[in-house]
Write a protein that holds these residues in place. Structure first.
Motif, PDB file in Angstrom:
ATOM      1  N   PHE B 137       0.738  -1.111  -0.105  1.00  0.00           N
ATOM      2  CA  PHE B 137      -0.169  -0.068  -0.005  1.00  0.00           C
ATOM      3  C   PHE B 137       1.015   1.275   0.069  1.00  0.00           C
ATOM      4  O   PHE B 137       1.823   1.142   0.662  1.00  0.00           O
ATOM      5  N   THR B 138       0.450   2.481  -0.687  1.00  0.00           N
ATOM      6  CA  THR B 138       1.394   3.257  -0.765  1.00  0.00           C
ATOM      7  C   THR B 138       0.328   4.566  -0.556  1.00  0.00           C
ATOM      8  O   THR B 138      -0.744   4.757  -1.163  1.00  0.00           O
ATOM      9  N   VAL B 139       0.584   5.369   0.308  1.00  0.00           N
ATOM     10  CA  VAL B 139      -0.031   6.717   0.766  1.00  0.00           C
ATOM     11  C   VAL B 139       0.012   7.668  -0.525  1.00  0.00           C
ATOM     12  O   VAL B 139       1.265   7.814  -1.065  1.00  0.00           O
ATOM     13  N   ARG B 140      -0.980   8.428  -0.847  1.00  0.00           N
ATOM     14  CA  ARG B 140      -1.022   9.178  -1.811  1.00  0.00           C
ATOM     15  C   ARG B 140       0.114  10.524  -1.635  1.00  0.00           C
ATOM     16  O   ARG B 140       0.476  10.823  -0.622  1.00  0.00           O
ATOM     17  N   GLU B 141       0.732  10.658  -2.721  1.00  0.00           N
ATOM     18  CA  GLU B 141       1.801  11.775  -2.492  1.00  0.00           C
ATOM     19  C   GLU B 141       1.116  13.195  -2.703  1.00  0.00           C
ATOM     20  O   GLU B 141       1.560  14.031  -2.374  1.00  0.00           O
ATOM     21  N   LYS B 142       0.129  13.296  -3.592  1.00  0.00           N
ATOM     22  CA  LYS B 142      -0.637  14.620  -3.779  1.00  0.00           C
ATOM     23  C   LYS B 142      -1.902  14.563  -3.631  1.00  0.00           C
ATOM     24  O   LYS B 142      -2.596  13.153  -3.781  1.00  0.00           O
TER      25      LYS B 142
END
Lengths: 747, 747
Positions: B137-142
């Motif tokens: 899972f990756t947290v949004r960058e923008k």
């Protein structure tokens, strides 16, 4: 005000352009007032210093009155909080409440302060004790009595206030003045642990001698005044010293407070009231950690001349007719004291005592919320004829003359005048410091200047003045107005210049006004803590005629009316001259429409400091990548701003402008010294907030934070220490820039 | 001034007796001036506030102009020192130098300050990583883009400014708001060493969450805004949140500075110029010691709802439709994230950057050396339509209306007005703090007041004001003069009182002016460091209708012109009302003959604080033998002095007295807040010198030093801590006594 007064205004100007402007102004109103329907306050609002009133003041200051004051003040010893002190409280109050010559109001203000005393029933003892515990020699407990003054039971035994009680016994060493270098020198060749050191007064502060000693394990110290340092070598009370001259008798002992921080030691930054928070005694850091006792030079002679060990360095040799050895440690094997120890039995105790300031005021007519402060301490060690009663006698004469004028309705100052008779100065400027703590905000906002006259007359040769550069101008004006005792024509100014002068880049040869960098009297809290433009004024001796580091009876039982009237100022004309001078300064500050401060004189002082620091530090700092440009630019900005403001003053036609403009410019001048305050610049130095005039350990006459930080960094080479140099450069540059900003156009 | 103006003066008085006195004064001169030969400056010197001019000002403040200002200011993101920031510098300068609507002068002032940014080429990453190092899972960058505004490449990635770069990986735990108590609760049942904590915004300061966490060995923290705290629970951007309402979209992230001390972190108490001494980065103590990253609640939802471990306490539960567990540490065994770690890869870097303040002035005619300061920061995190551009749009409208009057020669204030458009506020109030450091002395001596309008409009329901009690009176006068947007008859004052009121012992029910105890915006340095009477003015929401802790788009990419004009203040009438109100306060301060400050309102605040402290502490302190009497007496003295001064004002016939008296009373009022400064009271709190309004950890609304010291002593029971209580009692009593002294008879 009539036209002859106006002429005098023009004659006796404090600075050309200013007076011209003021003259135009006065002229304007003097002409208008007969014709006008102007509001009735206008004349009053523009009232300026009245030169004829100053002449009257000068002529009314009476030497005989000062003599009478001094006689009254010195009847009994009046150490802080003693019955004699209370008698002086009552006397000053009586004078200031007098219905014919008193002030508008007078009252006492008390603080509960931490003082240190010897035990009357158990006096301190200093003895030489042999290995069998036999006492071979006992130092005198009291000074030799020549007159009844010395026999008064209230003469306090000589002692070191704030020295701890305790017993110390050890082999004696001679440690010169007790500086770190002095002890280091001894420490190179002997183990100082457990020794007793005998040191001379001078060079470093009283407490410092003991604090330094403790770092080497020394168990106790004796302090004396060497005849070479105080008596031009004279030692015999049969022919040479008091009562034959002003010199210190062999048994005379300088008492003194052995602390560094000023103000009540238990309540830093808080006025010492009944319920005020007090730190514990253990938290005090600047008093002697080891038993300490001052002794007379007769006793010191008996000890030092018996010392074994190597010959002390030539610079350490004093006035005794023997070689000063450093001690074995201990005495020569040929001495009656061979193998013996010196023993100190100190019974000092500390106590909270109520100490009183006496305050008096003359209310200002136009600007009552602007204060000219004038003060001196009232407490002495013994009779204190010179220290401080000469100053109090002068103050009471000034208040008599001014009070009479006020009571007769002949005069009222433009600004308010506040007189302070401070308590417990001898224990560390306590009364004045507590006063500034209690009234910090009010004084910060409203005080124009503080004039200190403590020891009014060290000797009667010449004026001596130390001051913020802002005040140089008004001191010069006053000293040009007042004549010296011996002449109707020679001014105090001209006489002064013969003794102490310097070459000023702007003024040429002028009398040398000394910097107020230390904390030697009650000006300290005003100048350093509050940033109030301060000055310290006295008469002093011809330094070409004596090497005495101070008048010889200082803090001894010989500082009496007899001593003062016979040897310090026969006829009291020196006192009279100081009263006239300080009073004239006071009047000019209180009555001038525009304050007689000169910011360009401040600029000159900053430039001198800058030149010194560039010469000493610039190359080395460049190597460390620390730029001195911000400091150079700041001083340049200050000079430009000072010139600009003086230009504005010269070009102003105040008659056609609002009083708000006068007040604005006066505020710029009044608050100038305040601009140099930084409460965080010297965290370890109580009360020192003025980044230009704070006390300085370094001998380099320049910005104190910079000088001391540089000396430290240069000796350790540590990067952290160089960072401190950089920090102090930024602090002082920011302060000078901030000060320049206040002199610039106000928006 | 004609007689109809005089009538208005009598109608619109700020306080009965004062206005009466001023009216008498004006009458006196209005009648006299035709006849007289009085000096021509007299009329000018006694010029008072012109009520008709204030009416003109109010009517000319134009909502459409404010809207146009906001549109211009929010065209591009303008984070401090970015190209967008420079564009706003140029825009403000252009406006203030405009020949028809500009000020007398305007210029930029730069400081070289320590800022922290994310790395554009290497964005911060937050991922869930399984034991095989696969990213689950990756947290949004923008943030999600709804409009072009969010797509601007200058939108800075959400980040925690001053979080260190670094990598942290560990099992996730949920720690509520990140207070000490929150972490302690977790620490009771698990080993927090090496975990990653996810915490909510709110309750404790940003940096504090990380500083607390590090004490428990936590390796990194994630911070998010819970929908319960900001969105009244709303979560869907399809139907509920922006762009459908003012609520925060699921991917919105609050950016922010993670430091506590305000001002440039490397140059405490020194203006950050090129060559200024800087401490090393290692010496900064108040920034996160561990990697820290803020995330949106959509991502927080994905993480928190998968957490294992015990159910979090009920008070910790938020707006998600799942149970908030505290973490195993880590995720449920049934979760796709089972056994996985959360990983933070933070690439923030710090850099010295030049940040600009823009300054503008209108020169005062009578008292140019008295300043009314008005300011707001210019820098935003993204487009910053509300924070801070709403305030800047208001400020530019005020300067347009006043500038036009000045340029047309129709008006010039009695006192000078200084406008400040501060830089780098978002990084810790840097521009305003550096300004106060550089101009410390000048501002301390001359500033009458500082008015801050940062976020002008949180919502358009009611006024909100925080202020020194001295300023309550002028805020009330202004709000009674200005009408609310929806009505021609309802005053801002009456409307305000409906939403926020309190019962005052002297005034009855009045609007509740909040205390300025924190450092939430640029008033901090003025109020707390300089002791300048300050106020913070805005429009805000009806708190009965939302629980949002602040407007939901705060510090996100959604704080845009679109958002502001659609959901915060359609028609910009809230902005207009704030401009009218703050402008009227400004004008009354700049033009009133006597300053419209009321020291009796200060007395009331001190009495409320005293009552609270007596109620809470007196019994316990008596047991500790610490007397509260000095504090009680001090507050009593203050009340008496305040009554006395207000009596003097009421009884004064200024027409027959010198302008020096007006200036004297104005100085008493202007300097009142200054009297409470103590630079040594809070040595660990940068810039907090005001002993009444300094920040406070304790929840007890009373003197901050006393409250915090008492809380500490009460929890530890240590004698040293009780000593600190005593010390703070003495400090605050002395300050209040000192303040009372300044209000008393001036001599």
């Amino acid at each position: 005000m009539n036209s002859s007064v106006l002429k005098k205004v023009l004659l006796f100007g404090l600075c050309g352009g200013l007076v011209l402007a003021v003259g135009i102004l006065l002229g304007h109103f003097a002409i208008k007032k007969t014709a006008s329907s102007q509001p009735k306050w206008v004349e009053e609002a523009f009232r300026d210093v009245d030169e004829s009133f100053i002449e009257t003041f000068i002529s009314e200051v009476d030497a005989a009155q000062i003599e009478a004051n001094l006689r009254e003040l010195t009847k009994v010893p009046h150490m802080a909080t003693s019955p004699g002190d209370e008698a002086t409280v009552q006397y000053v109050l009586k004078r200031w409440k007098d219905s014919e010559t008193g002030l508008d109001d007078a009252w006492r203000e008390e603080y509960k302060v931490f003082l240190s005393f010897p035990d009357k029933t158990n006096p301190n003892k200093v003895t030489v004790v042999n290995p069998s515990n036999n006492i071979l020699f006992t130092v005198r407990e009291k000074e030799e009595a020549y007159y009844d003054d010395q026999r008064d039971p209230e003469v306090v035994q000589p002692y070191a206030a704030y020295s701890p009680a305790g017993h110390a016994k050890g082999k004696l060493v001679y440690a010169n003045y007790g500086s770190m270098d002095d002890y280091k020198h001894l420490n190179n060749t002997m183990n100082l642990q457990g020794t007793i050191a005998i040191v001379k007064y001078g060079t470093v502060g009283r407490s410092t001698k003991a604090l330094n000693a403790a770092q080497f394990g020394i168990a106790g110290i004796l302090v004396y005044t060497d005849p070479l340092d105080i008596n031009d070598g004279k030692m015999s009370d049969k022919t040479e010293t008091y009562p034959h001259s002003w010199y210190l008798p062999p048994t005379g002992v300088e008492r003194g407070a052995y602390n560094i921080k000023f103000g009540d030691l238990l309540t830093p930054y808080l006025a010492a009231k009944e319920d005020t928070y007090r730190i514990s005694k253990d938290e005090i850091t600047d008093t002697p950690p080891i038993p300490t006792q001052p002794i007379g030079f007769a006793d010191a002679y008996a000890l030092i001349c018996e010392l074994a060990g190597a010959e002390a360095p030539e610079k350490w040799q004093g006035g005794f007719n023997c070689t000063y050895n450093i001690g074995g440690p201990g005495f020569k094997s040929t001495s009656p004291f061979a193998n013996s120890d010196v023993k100190l039995d100190i019974y000092n105790f500390e106590e909270l005592r109520n100490s009183a300031n006496v305050m008096g005021v003359i209310r200002g007519s136009v600007e009552p919320d602007r204060y000219i402060l004038y003060g001196n301490h009232r407490d002495s060690w013994v009779h204190g004829a010179i220290d401080p009663s000469s100053g109090t006698a002068v103050m009471l004469e000034i208040t008599r003359v001014l009070g009479k004028m006020v009571k007769e309705g002949k005069w009222r100052p433009r600004r308010s005048i506040i007189f302070g008779s401070w308590g417990a100065e001898e224990f560390g400027l306590i009364g004045s410091a507590e006063y500034t703590e209690e009234y910090f905000t009010k004084l910060s906002e409203r005080a124009v200047a503080y004039i200190n006259v403590d020891i009014a007359v060290f000797a009667n040769a010449t004026l001596r003045a130390s001051a913020s550069p802002a005040a140089q101008n008004v001191i010069f004006t006053a000293t040009k107005q007042v004549k010296i005792p011996a002449s109707d024509t020679v001014s105090v100014y001209d006489n002064w210049m013969k003794y102490y002068n310097r070459s000023s880049p702007t003024h040429g040869i002028i009398p040398n006004v000394r910097y107020l960098t230390g904390a030697g009297s009650d000006y300290a809290a005003f100048m350093h803590y509050l940033g109030i433009t301060s000055m310290d004024i006295s008469y002093t001796y011809d330094s070409s005629k004596t090497n005495a580091r101070i008048y010889p009876a200082y803090h001894t039982a010989y500082d009496t009316f007899d001593y003062a009237s016979k040897y310090i100022d026969p006829g009291f004309t020196g006192h009279q001259t100081v009263a006239r001078t300080a009073g004239t300064v006071l009047l000019r500050l209180a009555d001038s429409l525009l304050l007689p401060f000169k910011c360009s004189d401040y600029a000159e002082s900053l430039e001198l400091y800058l030149d010194e620091s560039l010469k000493r530090y610039k190359t080395q700092l460049e190597n460390k990548k620390i730029s001195m440009a911000p400091l150079e630019n700041a001083v340049k900005s200050f000079r430009e701003a000072a010139s600009r403001l003086e230009g504005v003053i010269q070009q102003s036609d105040f008659a056609n402008e609002t009083p708000f403009k006068i007040r604005r410019i006066n505020d710029q001048l009044m608050l100038l010294d305040r601009a140099f305050l930084n409460p965080l610049a010297f965290p370890d130095k109580y009360g020192f907030r003025h980044v230009i005039w704070a006390s300085r350990s370094s001998g380099v006459p320049t910005f104190p934070g910079l000088a001391d930080a540089f000396e430290q960094a240069d000796s350790t080479g540590l990067q952290d220490d160089w960072n401190q140099v950089h920090k102090h450069l930024s602090i002082v540059a920011q302060a000078i820039n901030g000060a320049a900003q206040t002199l610039n156009d106000v928006i």
